[in-house]
Structure formats: C-alpha cells, structure tokens
Motif scaffolding. Structure first.
Motif, PDB file in Angstrom:
ATOM      1  N   THR A 195       0.833  -1.203   0.000  1.00  0.00           N
ATOM      2  CA  THR A 195       0.000   0.000   0.000  1.00  0.00           C
ATOM      3  C   THR A 195       0.868   1.253   0.000  1.00  0.00           C
ATOM      4  O   THR A 195       0.582   2.215  -0.730  1.00  0.00           O
ATOM      5  N   ILE A 196       1.923   1.245   0.821  1.00  0.00           N
ATOM      6  CA  ILE A 196       2.815   2.407   0.889  1.00  0.00           C
ATOM      7  C   ILE A 196       3.447   2.655  -0.484  1.00  0.00           C
ATOM      8  O   ILE A 196       3.504   3.797  -0.957  1.00  0.00           O
ATOM      9  N   VAL A 197       3.882   1.577  -1.144  1.00  0.00           N
ATOM     10  CA  VAL A 197       4.498   1.730  -2.469  1.00  0.00           C
ATOM     11  C   VAL A 197       3.500   2.320  -3.460  1.00  0.00           C
ATOM     12  O   VAL A 197       3.812   3.246  -4.215  1.00  0.00           O
ATOM     13  N   ILE A 198       2.247   1.804  -3.442  1.00  0.00           N
ATOM     14  CA  ILE A 198       1.235   2.307  -4.375  1.00  0.00           C
ATOM     15  C   ILE A 198       0.953   3.786  -4.124  1.00  0.00           C
ATOM     16  O   ILE A 198       0.849   4.582  -5.068  1.00  0.00           O
ATOM     17  N   LEU A 199       0.854   4.171  -2.850  1.00  0.00           N
ATOM     18  CA  LEU A 199       0.623   5.577  -2.523  1.00  0.00           C
ATOM     19  C   LEU A 199       1.781   6.441  -3.013  1.00  0.00           C
ATOM     20  O   LEU A 199       1.573   7.500  -3.617  1.00  0.00           O
ATOM     21  N   ALA A 200       3.012   5.979  -2.755  1.00  0.00           N
ATOM     22  CA  ALA A 200       4.187   6.756  -3.163  1.00  0.00           C
ATOM     23  C   ALA A 200       4.200   6.943  -4.678  1.00  0.00           C
ATOM     24  O   ALA A 200       4.433   8.058  -5.173  1.00  0.00           O
ATOM     25  N   VAL A 201       3.923   5.849  -5.414  1.00  0.00           N
ATOM     26  CA  VAL A 201       3.910   5.927  -6.882  1.00  0.00           C
ATOM     27  C   VAL A 201       2.854   6.933  -7.349  1.00  0.00           C
ATOM     28  O   VAL A 201       3.111   7.774  -8.218  1.00  0.00           O
ATOM     29  N   SER A 202       1.654   6.877  -6.730  1.00  0.00           N
ATOM     30  CA  SER A 202       0.583   7.780  -7.142  1.00  0.00           C
ATOM     31  C   SER A 202       0.975   9.235  -6.902  1.00  0.00           C
ATOM     32  O   SER A 202       0.753  10.099  -7.758  1.00  0.00           O
ATOM     33  N   ILE A 203       1.568   9.509  -5.730  1.00  0.00           N
ATOM     34  CA  ILE A 203       1.959  10.891  -5.416  1.00  0.00           C
ATOM     35  C   ILE A 203       3.003  11.368  -6.420  1.00  0.00           C
ATOM     36  O   ILE A 203       2.917  12.476  -6.950  1.00  0.00           O
ATOM     37  N   LEU A 204       3.993  10.505  -6.723  1.00  0.00           N
ATOM     38  CA  LEU A 204       5.028  10.862  -7.695  1.00  0.00           C
ATOM     39  C   LEU A 204       4.414  11.225  -9.045  1.00  0.00           C
ATOM     40  O   LEU A 204       4.773  12.231  -9.662  1.00  0.00           O
ATOM     41  N   PHE A 205       3.454  10.409  -9.488  1.00  0.00           N
ATOM     42  CA  PHE A 205       2.804  10.655 -10.776  1.00  0.00           C
ATOM     43  C   PHE A 205       2.078  11.995 -10.774  1.00  0.00           C
ATOM     44  O   PHE A 205       2.196  12.777 -11.718  1.00  0.00           O
ATOM     45  N   VAL A 206       1.317  12.236  -9.695  1.00  0.00           N
ATOM     46  CA  VAL A 206       0.533  13.472  -9.636  1.00  0.00           C
ATOM     47  C   VAL A 206       1.463  14.684  -9.654  1.00  0.00           C
ATOM     48  O   VAL A 206       1.221  15.667 -10.357  1.00  0.00           O
ATOM     49  N   VAL A 207       2.562  14.594  -8.894  1.00  0.00           N
ATOM     50  CA  VAL A 207       3.525  15.698  -8.862  1.00  0.00           C
ATOM     51  C   VAL A 207       4.113  15.915 -10.256  1.00  0.00           C
ATOM     52  O   VAL A 207       4.177  17.045 -10.759  1.00  0.00           O
ATOM     53  N   ALA A 208       4.512  14.808 -10.917  1.00  0.00           N
ATOM     54  CA  ALA A 208       5.100  14.917 -12.253  1.00  0.00           C
ATOM     55  C   ALA A 208       4.110  15.536 -13.233  1.00  0.00           C
ATOM     56  O   ALA A 208       4.466  16.381 -14.057  1.00  0.00           O
ATOM     57  N   GLN A 209       2.851  15.124 -13.101  1.00  0.00           N
ATOM     58  CA  GLN A 209       1.824  15.628 -14.017  1.00  0.00           C
ATOM     59  C   GLN A 209       1.605  17.128 -13.811  1.00  0.00           C
ATOM     60  O   GLN A 209       1.537  17.887 -14.772  1.00  0.00           O
ATOM     61  N   THR A 210       1.520  17.548 -12.537  1.00  0.00           N
ATOM     62  CA  THR A 210       1.319  18.960 -12.253  1.00  0.00           C
ATOM     63  C   THR A 210       2.477  19.776 -12.800  1.00  0.00           C
ATOM     64  O   THR A 210       2.278  20.831 -13.397  1.00  0.00           O
ATOM     65  N   ARG A 211       3.699  19.249 -12.609  1.00  0.00           N
ATOM     66  CA  ARG A 211       4.882  19.958 -13.113  1.00  0.00           C
ATOM     67  C   ARG A 211       4.821  20.122 -14.621  1.00  0.00           C
ATOM     68  O   ARG A 211       5.108  21.189 -15.152  1.00  0.00           O
ATOM     69  N   SER A 212       4.462  19.029 -15.307  1.00  0.00           N
ATOM     70  CA  SER A 212       4.486  19.096 -16.778  1.00  0.00           C
ATOM     71  C   SER A 212       3.400  20.052 -17.270  1.00  0.00           C
ATOM     72  O   SER A 212       3.576  20.733 -18.273  1.00  0.00           O
ATOM     73  N   GLU A 213       2.282  20.124 -16.531  1.00  0.00           N
ATOM     74  CA  GLU A 213       1.237  21.082 -16.925  1.00  0.00           C
ATOM     75  C   GLU A 213       1.721  22.511 -16.738  1.00  0.00           C
ATOM     76  O   GLU A 213       1.494  23.371 -17.566  1.00  0.00           O
ATOM     77  N   ARG A 214       2.380  22.737 -15.598  1.00  0.00           N
ATOM     78  CA  ARG A 214       2.917  24.079 -15.332  1.00  0.00           C
ATOM     79  C   ARG A 214       3.894  24.479 -16.429  1.00  0.00           C
ATOM     80  O   ARG A 214       3.861  25.598 -16.919  1.00  0.00           O
ATOM     81  N   ALA A 215       4.752  23.526 -16.816  1.00  0.00           N
ATOM     82  CA  ALA A 215       5.741  23.816 -17.857  1.00  0.00           C
ATOM     83  C   ALA A 215       5.030  24.196 -19.154  1.00  0.00           C
ATOM     84  O   ALA A 215       5.464  25.099 -19.871  1.00  0.00           O
ATOM     85  N   ASP A 216       3.914  23.498 -19.425  1.00  0.00           N
ATOM     86  CA  ASP A 216       3.147  23.809 -20.632  1.00  0.00           C
ATOM     87  C   ASP A 216       2.602  25.226 -20.588  1.00  0.00           C
ATOM     88  O   ASP A 216       2.651  25.951 -21.569  1.00  0.00           O
ATOM     89  N   GLN A 217       2.080  25.606 -19.408  1.00  0.00           N
ATOM     90  CA  GLN A 217       1.493  26.940 -19.292  1.00  0.00           C
ATOM     91  C   GLN A 217       2.577  28.003 -19.415  1.00  0.00           C
ATOM     92  O   GLN A 217       2.318  29.111 -19.850  1.00  0.00           O
ATOM     93  N   GLY A 218       3.785  27.659 -19.002  1.00  0.00           N
ATOM     94  CA  GLY A 218       4.893  28.610 -19.068  1.00  0.00           C
ATOM     95  C   GLY A 218       5.291  28.950 -20.487  1.00  0.00           C
ATOM     96  O   GLY A 218       5.937  29.967 -20.729  1.00  0.00           O
ATOM     97  N   HIS A 219       4.924  28.082 -21.431  1.00  0.00           N
ATOM     98  CA  HIS A 219       5.316  28.313 -22.824  1.00  0.00           C
ATOM     99  C   HIS A 219       4.637  29.525 -23.408  1.00  0.00           C
ATOM    100  O   HIS A 219       3.434  29.675 -23.234  1.00  0.00           O
TER     101      HIS A 219
END
Lengths: 298, 318
Positions: B294-318
C-alpha cells in the motif's frame, strides 16, 4: 491538489460522431504497408482466441494426432459438455450474474448519493472527501482481505455471495463517487434553481431532475461496474469457499490442476470462461468504448 | 438494502429549505450510507491490517504486540525483495510495452487507417485489440497457459512445425521462462487499453492539422512526433498511472499459472501476501507485506501526480 480531479469529456454521454474523414484515394505504398502491419498485429491478438475455439471442439485423440492449429476432423462436444456438467456451469453463471448485477445497481445508487452531496451540495471538505474515495479505490485488496475475512466470519456472511457484493459495492462506488462528483460539479445551476422555485425538495430534485439528466453517464458506470465485478478474482476466491457459491472465474481456475481433465476439456473451460463477457461486450460495445475514456480525459 | 431504506426515511424528513440550492448542512445526509459502508469495508479493515502488521497474529490465538519485528524481518526478507523485482517486470509488461506499442498503434489507426481506409475499419481494428481486456484476467491467463502447455502445447507444436524444435520447453515450469510467460499474458491483456484511450484523445485533434502537415510534406514520423505525441500527453499520464497501480496488484495470472513458482521465480507482492495469510498462517507478516505494498502504491501515485502537475505548469509557461 485540485488539478488532479479530472472531468470526463462528455457528461451527456451521447455518442460523438467519429470524425468524418474525406477518404482520399491517394493511398501510397506506405499506407498499404501500415495497413498490413496493423492487420497482422490484430491477427496476433486474436490468435489465442482462435486456437482455443478450434481445440474446444476436438476429441483428445484428434488433438494428439493432428496439430493444435488444424481444424477438428469432426465436431466433438464432449469436452464442453463434460466441463459444463463438472462445474454446474449455469449455477456459476448465475452466481456471477447476480453478484455483478446487484453490485452494478447498488454501487451506482451509492455513487449518486455521494456525488450529489459533493458535486451539487458542495459540502465542506469535499476535496478531502474526493481524495478519500479515490484512495479507497486505489488500495490493494490484500490490505482489506484478512480483516474483512474475519468480519464476515463473525457476522456469518462468510461463504455467502453478499460478502462479495458488499465489498464491491464499496470499492466500485468509491470510483463512481470520484467520477460523478466532477460530472455533477458542472451540472447547470439554472435547472437546479428552477426545480427549487417549483418547490421541489432536494430529495425530489435528485431523483426527478439530476438522475434523469445524467442517465447516460450512469448507464456507462453501471456497465463498467458489472464487467469489473464479473472479472474480479481475489476476493471471490477468498470469501466463496463452497462450490455452490463460486463465480465463473473462480470455478474455472479451481479445475485447472485437475488431472482428470483432458487437454481439450481444459480448452473448453477457457472458452466457456470467455463467452459470457464477450456476449456482454457485444451488446454494450458502444456504451463501453465511449465510457473507457471517461475519467481519463481532461 | 436496509441502509437505503433508512436513508430514504431520513432524507424525506422536511428539511429547512430557505438556504437556496447550494450549501447547507442537510446534504450531509446523502453521504451517510456511502460513508458508513466506506468505514466498515475500507477504513476499519485498513486500520486493523496496519495494527496486525505489528503483531504475531496467526489466525487462532489472539494477536500479541511485537513492535517492529515483522518490519525488520521484511527488510531482510529476500523473497519480499524478489517479489518487488518481479513487480518491475509486471510494470514493463503492463505499462511500458502497452503504452509504447499503443501509441504507435493508435497513431497508425488514426492517421493512416482512419484517413485512408475509413473510420469503420479503424474502429473494428480497435475493438479487436480491446478483446483480451474484456475477458477475466484469470481466464486470459488460462488461455495463454493452455497454449504454453509443456505436453504437446500449441506453442511447442508450432515451433516444431517450423523447424525450431530446439526451442521447445516447459515454459511455465522452467524458472528462466516462467516470468516471461506471465509477462506475455499481461501484454496480451493490456495492449488494447491504451489504444482505445489514445484514439479517443486523438479525436479531439483537428484532422485539418494532419492534412496540412501532409501537404507541407511532413512524413508519418514527423506528424507522429509533432502532432500526435503532444496531443496525447495528458492521457499518457493517466494510462501510465492506472496501469502501474494495476501492475503492482497483479495476482490472478500468478495464482492460476505458477503459484509464484518455480522457486519463487514468479512471486509478486500480492501473491506473497495471500500465501502468508492462507497457506503459512502468518497473518501478522502477511499484513506487513500488504501494508508495504500500500505504501508503495501511494508513493507511486503521489510521484505521478507531482510529475503531471509539473508538466502542466511547464506547458502553461510556454
């Protein structure tokens, strides 16, 4: 955190017309090569289905003398009937159908009630609530397995289809709540206000306004919950011990190591395991391909 | 059913109605049945399971608190680490391969088949790829397992027919090929899912874009790189996240085909937990593995969400 809440593309659920391409007659050689590659790949995906199909109608001797890829020399139904009777297949189909059907309906009802409060009622702390439901859907089932097993044993629901039904109503409605909350969040306020002005209470507004308007989305959810529940394995395997209560996937797996099953009967068991969901898919194919993307599309 | 009936009687009570449509306390009633069920089926068992991971519970005598003993045992347990190494193989089979192949297939179906041979054919082929997704995973495993049988199985016969008899082997019984065989099941099952999602994403794209690119002389690969990939990025995140979680939870194919064997070659965290619970009667230790998963699944999900938010921000920065 808000950014993770996705809204599905269509809350109306009406089929979107596929883009009408002008079919150009200019098909280059490259296009034909792509077509050939794509079709070859599709054949590779279908290949296991075909192998199972042709071998389910062979006698064991026919299988041993020919190759697994040759057509049956004569249609042999004993493999299928042997398996059908061995597991009492109609009973297993009914168990699966009953569990999946009840879960589909109840999970949609619970999802609607939750999403009504979160999406339209906008109760305090709704973001944390949505996260909680999302979390509940993501958890590995192993983490619930032993405590639930103990709870159901204590209250006498162990080895009873209702133990599986209750569990999956919660797991599926957790996903349904997450999805419907964002659908209801975009529900036109004017309609709700008009209903309130007409003197309709919240309870009546939910059932006579919100539910009919979102019916297509609810239908997609229901089909999904049905198929997901039908295909579940770990929880039915653990909670449904006696033969008479087992679902189709569990009953088929239970016979796999059986030395008395000859090779074509085993093939027939896989064939019978595939048929119910394939029929279901053909009936609801349009609903499904629309719905697969719900929740995945921004 | 009883909770629903109770809910009905509660909700039909006259409610204060002067607060307009939005906000107000009375909406809490609607959360009551769902929340009660969530508490009984998810929240309480989850807490209980975490508690069990600190005990020596074996399913019979009441649990004794043993502190971190299970957890230290876990960190030194080679089988546990092996099960997670096999999880990475599951991620390759369920996420990496289907996503990459699915991207190419969706692009080809949409950009070539759909435009040159008609969208009917494209939809038909898409449905074909999706077929293995519909059957129960455990049945899919049995289908592939049947083809891989050691005694005159279809694959071995096929190899013999084309003169590659030397390659014939006991695919599921040989430690060096058992994991690959399980991976084959998962690739076959998963391949259609990204195709369907990505094709739906591409329907948002204006076909004129492709037409224009083609007129400008952009080849298939250029169009794929410049139009298809950027368009599909949000969906790629969702597919990768949902499939990674599913890959970490793989159970049915392992249970049906190998039972984690031979020699733990195909053991995965989920199966390891199950065997501790119901075969070794080591409930406390099984609960520890389940909690770790469960801890691994939670960690993976948080990592994905963070990565996704970052990539969206980068897109908006363009």
């Amino acid at each position: 955190m808000q950014t993770t809440i996705e809204t599905p593309k269509t809350s109306s659920g009406t089929p979107e017309p596929a883009p009408k391409f002008k079919k150009t007659s200019r098909r280059s050689l490259g296009d034909w090569i792509v077509l050939a590659a794509i079709v070859a790949f599709a054949l590779a995906v279908v290949f296991p289905f075909i192998v199972i199909l042709i071998n389910s109608f062979k006698s064991p001797t026919d299988y041993a003398t020919g190759s697994p890829l040759s057509l049956p020399t004569s249609i042999y139904l004993d493999g299928i009937t042997t398996f059908w009777e061995r597991v009492n297949f109609p009973e297993k189909v009914w168990n699966s159908f009953f569990i999946a059907g009840v879960v589909a309906v109840l999970a949609v009802v619970i999802s609607v009630l939750n999403a009504y409060a979160i999406g339209i009622g906008r109760v305090k702390g709704r973001v944390s609530l949505i996260l909680l439901f999302l979390l509940a859907n993501m958890l590995p089932q192993e983490v619930l397995l032993y405590p639930l097993y103990t709870i159901f044993r204590t209250i006498g629901l162990y080895d009873n289809v209702w133990s599986v039904i209750i569990t999956f109503v919660v797991i599926q409605s957790a996903f349904g709540t997450y999805l419907l909350s964002s659908v209801f969040g975009t529900f036109p306020k004017e309609i709700l206000e008009a209903a309130a002005i007409d003197g309709s209470g919240r309870w009546r507004t939910l059932w006579s306004v919100v539910v009919p308007i979102s019916w297509p989305t609810l239908g997609v959810l229901m089909v999904f919950f049905f198929i997901w529940t039908w295909n579940e394995f770990l929880i039915p395997l653990t909670f449904l011990i006696s033969n008479a209560n087992q679902t189709v996937p569990v009953a088929i797996t239970a016979l796999q190591g059986d030395r008395l099953m000859d090779v074509t009967t085993t093939s027939a068991s896989a064939l019978l395991g595939m048929i119910p969901t394939l029929i279901f898919f053909l009936i609801f194919q349009r609903t499904l391909t629309r719905g697969i993307t719900a929740g995945a599309v921004k | 059913m009883t909770t629903l009936e109770r809910e009905t009687s509660e909700a039909t009570r006259p409610l204060p109605r002067h607060r307009g449509v939005v906000g107000g306390r009375s909406y809490w009633w609607y959360l009551l049945p769902g929340f009660a069920l969530l508490a009984i089926v998810i929240i309480v068992p989850l807490g209980w399971n975490i508690y069990l991971s600190f005990t020596d519970y074996r399913g019979v005598v009441s649990p004794q608190w043993i502190g971190l003993e299970n957890w230290t045992r876990l960190l030194g347990d080679a089988t546990f680490w092996l099960s997670f190494r096999n999880s990475i193989a599951m991620i390759i089979a369920m996420v990496l391969v289907p996503t990459l192949v699915g991207l190419v297939l969706a692009a080809a179906l949409f950009d070539v088949i759909g435009r040159k041979f008609g969208s009917k054919l494209a939809s038909f082929l898409r449905a074909t790829y999706y077929l293995p997704q519909i059957i129960p995973a455990v049945v899919a495993a049995i289908v592939i397992g049947w083809i891989l049988r050691s005694e005159n199985g279809a694959l071995n016969e096929l190899l013999g027919m084309v003169g590659l008899g030397s390659l014939e082997r006991n695919w599921l019984g040989d430690p060096s090929t058992a994991l690959i065989s399980i991976m084959a099941v998962l690739v076959w099952v998963q391949i259609g899912y990204p195709v369907v999602i990505f094709m739906a994403a591409l329907e948002r794209v204006d076909p004129e874009l492709y037409e224009a690119a083609e007129v400008d002389g952009a080849g298939w690969f250029r169009r794929f790189h410049a139009i298809t990939l950027p368009q599909i990025r949000p969906e790629t995140f969702v597919v990768a996240l949902t499939c990674t979680i599913a890959a970490l939870k793989v159970f049915a194919p392992v249970y049906a085909l190998t039972g984690g064997g031979p020699n733990n070659a195909t053991i995965v965290p989920s199966y390891y937990t199950y065997s501790q619970f119901f075969q070794s009667q080591q409930v406390g230790y099984g609960a520890t593995i389940a909690t770790a998963l469960t801890i691994v699944i939670l960690a993976v999900s948080i990592l994905f969400v963070v990565a996704q938010t970052r990539s969206e921000r980068a897109d908006q920065g363009h």
